[in-house]
Design an enzyme around this catalytic site. Structure first.
Site, mmCIF file in Angstrom:
data_model
loop_
_atom_site.group_PDB
_atom_site.id
_atom_site.type_symbol
_atom_site.label_atom_id
_atom_site.label_comp_id
_atom_site.label_asym_id
_atom_site.label_seq_id
_atom_site.Cartn_x
_atom_site.Cartn_y
_atom_site.Cartn_z
ATOM 1 N N GLU A 170 20.385 11.136 -17.523
ATOM 2 C CA GLU A 170 19.460 10.087 -18.250
ATOM 3 C C GLU A 170 17.867 10.686 -18.365
ATOM 4 O O GLU A 170 17.683 11.340 -17.700
ATOM 5 C CB GLU A 170 19.755 8.769 -17.520
ATOM 6 C CG GLU A 170 19.480 8.672 -16.083
ATOM 7 C CD GLU A 170 18.323 9.209 -15.581
ATOM 8 O OE1 GLU A 170 16.989 8.884 -16.158
ATOM 9 O OE2 GLU A 170 18.121 10.065 -14.634
ATOM 10 N N GLU A 313 18.161 13.299 -14.809
ATOM 11 C CA GLU A 313 18.540 13.957 -16.013
ATOM 12 C C GLU A 313 19.851 14.479 -15.901
ATOM 13 O O GLU A 313 20.699 15.098 -16.888
ATOM 14 C CB GLU A 313 17.644 15.471 -16.180
ATOM 15 C CG GLU A 313 16.396 15.253 -16.261
ATOM 16 C CD GLU A 313 15.478 16.388 -16.356
ATOM 17 O OE1 GLU A 313 14.256 16.492 -16.565
ATOM 18 O OE2 GLU A 313 16.058 17.520 -16.238
#
Length: 347
Positions: A170, A313
């Site tokens: 994310e 991430e």
């Protein structure tokens, strides 16, 4: 949509896996967690000799209105800037995904920026940033459901292309704040015990962040017995999409490697919708965010790595993919005692 059929993994496939593992040329159990990983993969895939074909890290990006409260060390513009960095291949997740032999798939679910048509970006924008949870709900219930559906859609699309191992990732400035709120509500934990320093905020900002989360919960009154209500009131689009990824992977009987705190908040929503998803999750690592361990403990998941990571991430999940693949290679490629003509222990 949430009626996806999810069955617990079957003991018979664990039995098949352990029979082979215990006959490989090594003392029984001597490869520890690698053996446990292999057995879990056999049970998930329901295949005595499973194969990881193609791997993808699904990175969902969104902005959060709560950044107006000064809870992050970075301005919200960084979300869109980092999306471009992902697409150019220059971020931490790109490096570690290349190392793991996985594709990075970037999905815009709620970034407050008009990307227009950018090559490589999957546009599934539900909102242009969430509402400020310190003043009202993050999303409508309908939008929260759309976010979950997006996660499901992306997994189905890539699974149809032959991908059978997914990791969650994310990007969203301020997203540790809604994640802390989600974990606090769903695990019934005090806000202080599940709130960390995100991108590296100072003490004053941290205290403000705790107060903002408390206010968000007090104002929105999320219903802990209704995970979608919690998502809509104090969550965010990328958290919802990740919950959809977890639900869909479980329904398709494929493993999902969950990254750090924000990803685990998404997995927690999926777990509260259907606890059977737990069997299909690999918890990649234990991050510096203290709410992360609380959420993992609540689901009964043990992380594979503990490296003091806090980037998000999907970086921890990409690293864990290499360990998971190593476990499966041991299972598939190591000789048995009979094949190698090696004498077994007589004890």
């Amino acid at each position: 949509m949430l009626n996806l059929e999810i069955q617990p993994v079957k003991k018979e496939f664990f039995d098949i896996a352990w029979k082979r593992l215990n006959n490989l040329t090594k003392p029984q159990g001597s490869l520890g967690k690698l053996e446990e990983i292999a057995a879990k993969l056999v049970a998930i895939y329901e295949n005595p000799m499973p194969e990881i074909k193609k791997k993808a890290v699904l990175v969902f990006a969104s902005d959060h209105g709560v950044t107006q409260e000064g809870v992050s060390a970075y301005p919200k513009e960084v979300t869109a800037q980092m999306v471009f960095n992902f697409l150019r291949g220059g971020a931490g997740i790109n490096v570690l995904a290349r190392h793991a032999g996985a594709e990075v798939v970037v999905v815009d679910v709620g970034v407050d920026y008009d990307f227009e048509k950018v090559n490589g970006l999957i546009s599934k924008k539900v909102v242009k940033g969430t509402g400020n949870i310190a003043k009202g709900p993050a999303l409508t219930r309908g939008d929260a459901m759309k976010c979950i559906e997006i996660g499901i859609e992306v997994v189905k699309e890539y699974h149809s292309k032959g991908y059978n191992l997914f990791a969650t990732g994310e990007m969203g400035i301020g997203n540790t704040t809604p994640s802390s709120a989600v974990v606090s509500v769903l695990t019934n934990s005090p806000v202080e015990e599940v709130t960390g320093r995100g991108t590296g905020i100072d003490e004053e900002t941290f205290k403000r962040k705790v107060e903002v989360i408390k206010r968000a919960i007090e104002i929105n009154k999320p219903d802990a017995s209704d995970p979608v209500d919690v998502l809509s009131k104090v969550g965010g689009p990328e958290i919802g999409a990740i919950s959809g990824v977890v639900l869909c992977c479980a329904s398709l009987r494929i493993p999902v490697v969950v990254d750090g705190f924000i990803s685990t908040a998404g997995a927690l929503i999926a777990y509260c919708i259907n606890p059977a998803v737990k069997d299909y999750i690999f918890a990649s690592h234990n991050s510096v965010e203290k709410g992360h361990k609380r959420a993992l403990d609540f689901m009964g998941l043990k992380p594979l790595l503990d490296l003091n990571l806090r980037l998000g991430e999907g970086t921890g999940a990409a690293l864990a993919m290499t360990i998971i693949e190593a476990g499966l290679k041991i299972y598939r490629e190591m000789a048995t005692f009979d094949e190698a003509g090696v004498s077994k222990s007589d004890k």
